[in-house]
Design a protein around this motif. Structure first.
Motif, PDB file in Angstrom:
ATOM      1  N   GLY A  51      15.341 -23.103 -11.030  1.00 23.37           N
ATOM      2  CA  GLY A  51      15.495 -24.106 -12.077  1.00 23.37           C
ATOM      3  C   GLY A  51      14.233 -24.798 -12.515  1.00 23.37           C
ATOM      4  N   ARG A  52      13.076 -24.403 -11.971  1.00 23.29           N
ATOM      5  CA  ARG A  52      11.824 -25.082 -12.311  1.00 23.29           C
ATOM      6  C   ARG A  52      11.226 -24.632 -13.633  1.00 23.29           C
ATOM      7  NH1 ARG A  52       8.005 -23.870  -7.436  1.00 23.29           N
ATOM      8  NH2 ARG A  52       9.205 -21.904  -7.405  1.00 23.29           N
ATOM      9  N   ALA A  53      11.665 -23.518 -14.170  1.00 20.84           N
ATOM     10  CA  ALA A  53      11.065 -22.951 -15.380  1.00 20.84           C
ATOM     11  C   ALA A  53      12.059 -21.996 -16.028  1.00 20.84           C
ATOM     12  CB  ALA A  53       9.773 -22.204 -15.023  1.00 20.84           C
ATOM     13  N   ILE A  93       3.673 -21.342 -11.663  1.00 25.08           N
ATOM     14  CA  ILE A  93       4.273 -22.640 -11.995  1.00 25.08           C
ATOM     15  C   ILE A  93       3.282 -23.755 -11.667  1.00 25.08           C
ATOM     16  CG2 ILE A  93       6.117 -24.262 -11.401  1.00 25.08           C
ATOM     17  CD1 ILE A  93       7.994 -21.853 -11.132  1.00 25.08           C
ATOM     18  N   ALA A  94       2.591 -23.642 -10.536  1.00 30.06           N
ATOM     19  CA  ALA A  94       1.572 -24.635 -10.184  1.00 30.06           C
ATOM     20  C   ALA A  94       0.415 -24.625 -11.181  1.00 30.06           C
ATOM     21  CB  ALA A  94       1.056 -24.370  -8.774  1.00 30.06           C
ATOM     22  N   GLU A  95       0.142 -23.461 -11.791  1.00 23.65           N
ATOM     23  CA  GLU A  95      -0.928 -23.329 -12.777  1.00 23.65           C
ATOM     24  C   GLU A  95      -0.537 -23.874 -14.151  1.00 23.65           C
ATOM     25  OE1 GLU A  95      -4.309 -21.305 -12.504  1.00 23.65           O
ATOM     26  OE2 GLU A  95      -3.852 -22.563 -10.777  1.00 23.65           O
ATOM     27  N   GLY A  96       0.722 -24.233 -14.336  1.00 19.77           N
ATOM     28  CA  GLY A  96       1.148 -24.828 -15.587  1.00 19.77           C
ATOM     29  C   GLY A  96       2.160 -24.039 -16.382  1.00 19.77           C
ATOM     30  N   GLY A 152      -2.915 -14.188 -14.611  1.00 17.81           N
ATOM     31  CA  GLY A 152      -4.170 -14.801 -14.217  1.00 17.81           C
ATOM     32  C   GLY A 152      -4.709 -15.822 -15.193  1.00 17.81           C
ATOM     33  N   PHE A 153      -4.264 -15.771 -16.436  1.00 18.08           N
ATOM     34  CA  PHE A 153      -4.732 -16.698 -17.466  1.00 18.08           C
ATOM     35  C   PHE A 153      -3.734 -17.821 -17.732  1.00 18.08           C
ATOM     36  CE2 PHE A 153      -7.131 -12.793 -18.573  1.00 18.08           C
ATOM     37  CZ  PHE A 153      -8.416 -13.327 -18.524  1.00 18.08           C
ATOM     38  N   THR A 154      -2.812 -18.070 -16.806  1.00 14.28           N
ATOM     39  CA  THR A 154      -1.779 -19.074 -17.015  1.00 14.28           C
ATOM     40  C   THR A 154      -2.367 -20.448 -17.305  1.00 14.28           C
ATOM     41  OG1 THR A 154      -0.207 -17.895 -15.583  1.00 14.28           O
ATOM     42  CG2 THR A 154       0.211 -20.237 -15.989  1.00 14.28           C
ATOM     43  N   ARG A 155      -3.211 -20.949 -16.434  1.00 13.90           N
ATOM     44  CA  ARG A 155      -3.759 -22.288 -16.629  1.00 13.90           C
ATOM     45  C   ARG A 155      -4.565 -22.381 -17.922  1.00 13.90           C
ATOM     46  NH1 ARG A 155      -4.329 -26.654 -13.466  1.00 13.90           N
ATOM     47  NH2 ARG A 155      -3.700 -25.485 -11.604  1.00 13.90           N
ATOM     48  N   GLU A 183       0.820  -1.211   0.000  1.00 12.00           N
ATOM     49  CA  GLU A 183       0.000   0.000   0.000  1.00 12.00           C
ATOM     50  C   GLU A 183       0.857   1.266   0.000  1.00 12.00           C
ATOM     51  OE1 GLU A 183      -3.127   0.157  -0.444  1.00 12.00           O
ATOM     52  OE2 GLU A 183      -3.718  -1.943  -0.187  1.00 12.00           O
ATOM     53  N   ASP A 184       2.079   1.186   0.531  1.00 13.49           N
ATOM     54  CA  ASP A 184       2.953   2.367   0.545  1.00 13.49           C
ATOM     55  C   ASP A 184       3.742   2.528  -0.748  1.00 13.49           C
ATOM     56  OD1 ASP A 184       4.876   0.382   0.688  1.00 13.49           O
ATOM     57  OD2 ASP A 184       5.694   0.990   2.632  1.00 13.49           O
ATOM     58  N   GLY A 185       3.508   1.642  -1.740  1.00 14.19           N
ATOM     59  CA  GLY A 185       4.164   1.762  -3.036  1.00 14.19           C
ATOM     60  C   GLY A 185       5.452   0.983  -3.182  1.00 14.19           C
ATOM     61  N   SER A 186       5.929   0.378  -2.115  1.00 11.80           N
ATOM     62  CA  SER A 186       7.162  -0.409  -2.194  1.00 11.80           C
ATOM     63  C   SER A 186       6.883  -1.766  -2.822  1.00 11.80           C
ATOM     64  CB  SER A 186       7.760  -0.599  -0.797  1.00 11.80           C
ATOM     65  OG  SER A 186       6.850  -1.306   0.037  1.00 11.80           O
ATOM     66  N   VAL A 187       7.906  -2.387  -3.376  1.00  6.61           N
ATOM     67  CA  VAL A 187       7.753  -3.707  -3.973  1.00  6.61           C
ATOM     68  C   VAL A 187       7.558  -4.740  -2.864  1.00  6.61           C
ATOM     69  CG1 VAL A 187       8.833  -5.489  -5.394  1.00  6.61           C
ATOM     70  CG2 VAL A 187       9.156  -3.073  -5.967  1.00  6.61           C
ATOM     71  N   ASP A 188       6.548  -5.585  -3.038  1.00  7.79           N
ATOM     72  CA  ASP A 188       6.233  -6.632  -2.064  1.00  7.79           C
ATOM     73  C   ASP A 188       6.879  -7.933  -2.549  1.00  7.79           C
ATOM     74  OD1 ASP A 188       5.145  -8.582  -0.463  1.00  7.79           O
ATOM     75  OD2 ASP A 188       3.051  -8.034  -0.814  1.00  7.79           O
ATOM     76  N   TYR A 189       8.079  -8.195  -2.081  1.00  7.60           N
ATOM     77  CA  TYR A 189       8.841  -9.338  -2.586  1.00  7.60           C
ATOM     78  C   TYR A 189       8.270 -10.673  -2.113  1.00  7.60           C
ATOM     79  CZ  TYR A 189      12.208  -5.939  -4.250  1.00  7.60           C
ATOM     80  OH  TYR A 189      12.799  -4.893  -4.918  1.00  7.60           O
ATOM     81  N   ALA A 190       7.637 -10.712  -0.950  1.00 10.41           N
ATOM     82  CA  ALA A 190       7.020 -11.959  -0.489  1.00 10.41           C
ATOM     83  C   ALA A 190       5.877 -12.360  -1.422  1.00 10.41           C
ATOM     84  CB  ALA A 190       6.519 -11.806   0.944  1.00 10.41           C
ATOM     85  N   SER A 191       5.080 -11.389  -1.841  1.00 14.69           N
ATOM     86  CA  SER A 191       3.999 -11.678  -2.795  1.00 14.69           C
ATOM     87  C   SER A 191       4.562 -12.106  -4.141  1.00 14.69           C
ATOM     88  CB  SER A 191       3.095 -10.456  -2.962  1.00 14.69           C
ATOM     89  OG  SER A 191       2.312 -10.229  -1.806  1.00 14.69           O
ATOM     90  N   LEU A 192       5.671 -11.514  -4.542  1.00 14.36           N
ATOM     91  CA  LEU A 192       6.304 -11.900  -5.799  1.00 14.36           C
ATOM     92  C   LEU A 192       6.736 -13.363  -5.757  1.00 14.36           C
ATOM     93  CD1 LEU A 192       7.456 -11.147  -8.591  1.00 14.36           C
ATOM     94  CD2 LEU A 192       9.534 -10.360  -7.420  1.00 14.36           C
ATOM     95  N   GLU A 193       7.303 -13.790  -4.652  1.00 18.20           N
ATOM     96  CA  GLU A 193       7.701 -15.191  -4.517  1.00 18.20           C
ATOM     97  C   GLU A 193       6.489 -16.119  -4.590  1.00 18.20           C
ATOM     98  OE1 GLU A 193      11.771 -14.967  -1.860  1.00 18.20           O
ATOM     99  OE2 GLU A 193       9.841 -15.017  -0.824  1.00 18.20           O
ATOM    100  N   ARG A 194       5.399 -15.727  -3.940  1.00 18.14           N
ATOM    101  CA  ARG A 194       4.179 -16.541  -4.015  1.00 18.14           C
ATOM    102  C   ARG A 194       3.633 -16.590  -5.438  1.00 18.14           C
ATOM    103  NH1 ARG A 194       3.113 -13.928   1.001  1.00 18.14           N
ATOM    104  NH2 ARG A 194       1.764 -12.385  -0.016  1.00 18.14           N
ATOM    105  N   GLU A 195       3.754 -15.477  -6.164  1.00 20.75           N
ATOM    106  CA  GLU A 195       3.282 -15.440  -7.547  1.00 20.75           C
ATOM    107  C   GLU A 195       4.060 -16.414  -8.423  1.00 20.75           C
ATOM    108  OE1 GLU A 195       2.434 -12.208 -11.148  1.00 20.75           O
ATOM    109  OE2 GLU A 195       3.827 -11.692  -9.521  1.00 20.75           O
ATOM    110  N   VAL A 196       5.370 -16.461  -8.252  1.00 20.82           N
ATOM    111  CA  VAL A 196       6.189 -17.405  -9.003  1.00 20.82           C
ATOM    112  C   VAL A 196       5.716 -18.835  -8.748  1.00 20.82           C
ATOM    113  CG1 VAL A 196       8.507 -18.405  -9.214  1.00 20.82           C
ATOM    114  CG2 VAL A 196       8.221 -15.914  -9.141  1.00 20.82           C
ATOM    115  N   ASP A 197       5.531 -19.179  -7.491  1.00 23.80           N
ATOM    116  CA  ASP A 197       5.058 -20.530  -7.155  1.00 23.80           C
ATOM    117  C   ASP A 197       3.683 -20.798  -7.758  1.00 23.80           C
ATOM    118  OD1 ASP A 197       7.356 -20.919  -5.665  1.00 23.80           O
ATOM    119  OD2 ASP A 197       6.394 -20.462  -3.741  1.00 23.80           O
TER     120      ASP A 197
END
Length: 301
Positions: free
Chosen positions: A74-76, A37-40, A215-218, A20-34
Motif C-alpha cells: 500500500g505504499r505506492a 520507494i526510499a529513493e522517491g 537506478g534513476f528513481t531519485r 547466478e543459476d538463472g532463478s529469480v532472486d525474490y529477496a533482492s526483488l523485495e529489497r529493490e521495492v524498498d
C-alpha cells in the motif's frame, strides 16, 4: 490493491533480479521495492520490457506480481505489464495481475504479427473489458515496430472508461503527449517513457509522471518535485547535470538494464547483476564507461 491507483510522479521500472543459476532472486526483488520507494518512487512497475518480462515464465510472472504487491503493502501504486502476441494471452495475464493486486495494467500492442487499427482496437478493448482496473497503453514503436497514435487512443478512451493512461516512448515524444491530451479531451493522462529522455518537454506538456530505469528513481523524482513547486530553472539544471549518463544508459534496452542492475548490485540491493539470455553484453570499453559513470555518481575517484 493499494490506495494509489491514481498514478503520478516517478514510477520506475523494476529490474527482475536473477541469481547466478538463472532463478529469480525474490529477496533482492523485495529489497529493490524498498529501495526505489526510499529513493522517491510514488509507484513501481514490474514485468515490463526493462524488467526482462519477455524472458519470464507464466508462473514467475504471477509470483513476481505477488511478491511486489505484498512488499509494496500500500505504499505506492503498482503497475504490472500484461500484454501478449494476441488478446487471449494478454487477457489471461491481465486477469491474473488484477487478481493478485495490480493497480494498473501496462499493455504493449502485439508485435510478432503486427495488427492494423481494427486489430489494435479489438485487442485493447478485449483486455480493458476483461478487468476492472485502469489500463495504460504503452507506445514503444522503436521496439515493437507497431504504429499507433493519439486518434486511436482517444477512440479507445471513449469506448472504455478504464483506458486512462498512455506511456509514450516514441520520438518525437512531446507532440505525441500534447496531441494525446487534446484529442482525448483530457480523458487520457500521459507519462514520459523511454528512460525519461524527454522529461522536461513532457512536464511542459502536462505529463503526470515518468517511468525511468530503477537506478534513476531519485533523479527523476527530484526533477518532477522541483518542477511542480515552480522551480523550473532548477529542474532544468538538475536534468542537465546527469543527462550524459541517462543518454549513455539509453543506447539500447540491454544497456539500460545492465546499467540499473550494476548500480543496484553496487548498492547492495541485488546479490548479482545477472541478466537472462538472450542479451547483448557490454564490451570492455563499455564496462569501463559504466564504471566511471557509477564512480562519479557514488563519489568515488
Amino acid at each position: 490493491m493499494s490506495d494509489h491507483a491514481g498514478l503520478h510522479g516517478c514510477i520506475p521500472i523494476l529490474c527482475t533480479p536473477f541469481a547466478e543459476d538463472g532463478s529469480v532472486d525474490y529477496a533482492s526483488l523485495e529489497r529493490e521495492v524498498d529501495w526505489v520507494i526510499a529513493e522517491g518512487a510514488s509507484g513501481v512497475a514490474a514485468l515490463a520490457l526493462a524488467s526482462e518480462g519477455y524472458k519470464l515464465t507464466e508462473s514467475e510472472r504471477t509470483e513476481i506480481t505477488r511478491v511486489v504487491v505484498a512488499r509494496v503493502a500500500g505504499r505506492a501504486s503498482i503497475v504490472i505489464s500484461a500484454d501478449g502476441t494476441g488478446p487471449e494471452i494478454a487477457v489471461e495475464r491481465a486477469k491474473s495481475a488484477a487478481t493478485v493486486g495490480a493497480d494498473v495494467l501496462m499493455v504493449l500492442p502485439p508485435s510478432f504479427v503486427k495488427p492494423g487499427p481494427a486489430g489494435l482496437r479489438d485487442y485493447y478493448l478485449r483486455i480493458a473489458t476483461a478487468v476492472e482496473i485502469p489500463i495504460m497503453i504503452q507506445d514503444a514503436p522503436q521496439l515493437t515496430g507497431v504504429a499507433m497514435g493519439p486518434a486511436l487512443w482517444a477512440d479507445l478512451a471513449d469506448a472504455c472508461d478504464t483506458i486512462r493512461y498512455v506511456k509514450a516512448e516514441g520520438v518525437p515524444q512531446g507532440v505525441t503527449l500534447t496531441n494525446t491530451i487534446e484529442t482525448s479531451n483530457g480523458k487520457l493522462e500521459v507519462l514520459c517513457g523511454w528512460g525519461g529522455l524527454a522529461m522536461i518537454d513532457a512536464l511542459e506538456r502536462g505529463a503526470i509522471g515518468s517511468m525511468p530505469a530503477a537506478g534513476f528513481t531519485r533523479f527523476f523524482a527530484d526533477i518532477q518535485r522541483l518542477w511542480e513547486s515552480g522551480q523550473h530553472d532548477q529542474a532544468r539544471d538538475l536534468f542537465r547535470s546527469d543527462l550524459e549518463f541517462v543518454l549513455w544508459a539509453m543506447q539500447s534496452l540491454d544497456h539500460s538494464v545492465i546499467t540499473a542492475k550494476t548500480e543496484l548490485t553496487r548498492c547492495g540491493v541485488f546479490e548479482s547483476a545477472s541478466l537472462r539470455q538472450p542479451f547483448s553484453a557490454l564490451d570492455a570499453i563499455g564496462t569501463d564507461q559504466l564504471n566511471r559513470f557509477l564512480d562519479a555518481k557514488f563519489g568515488n575517484t
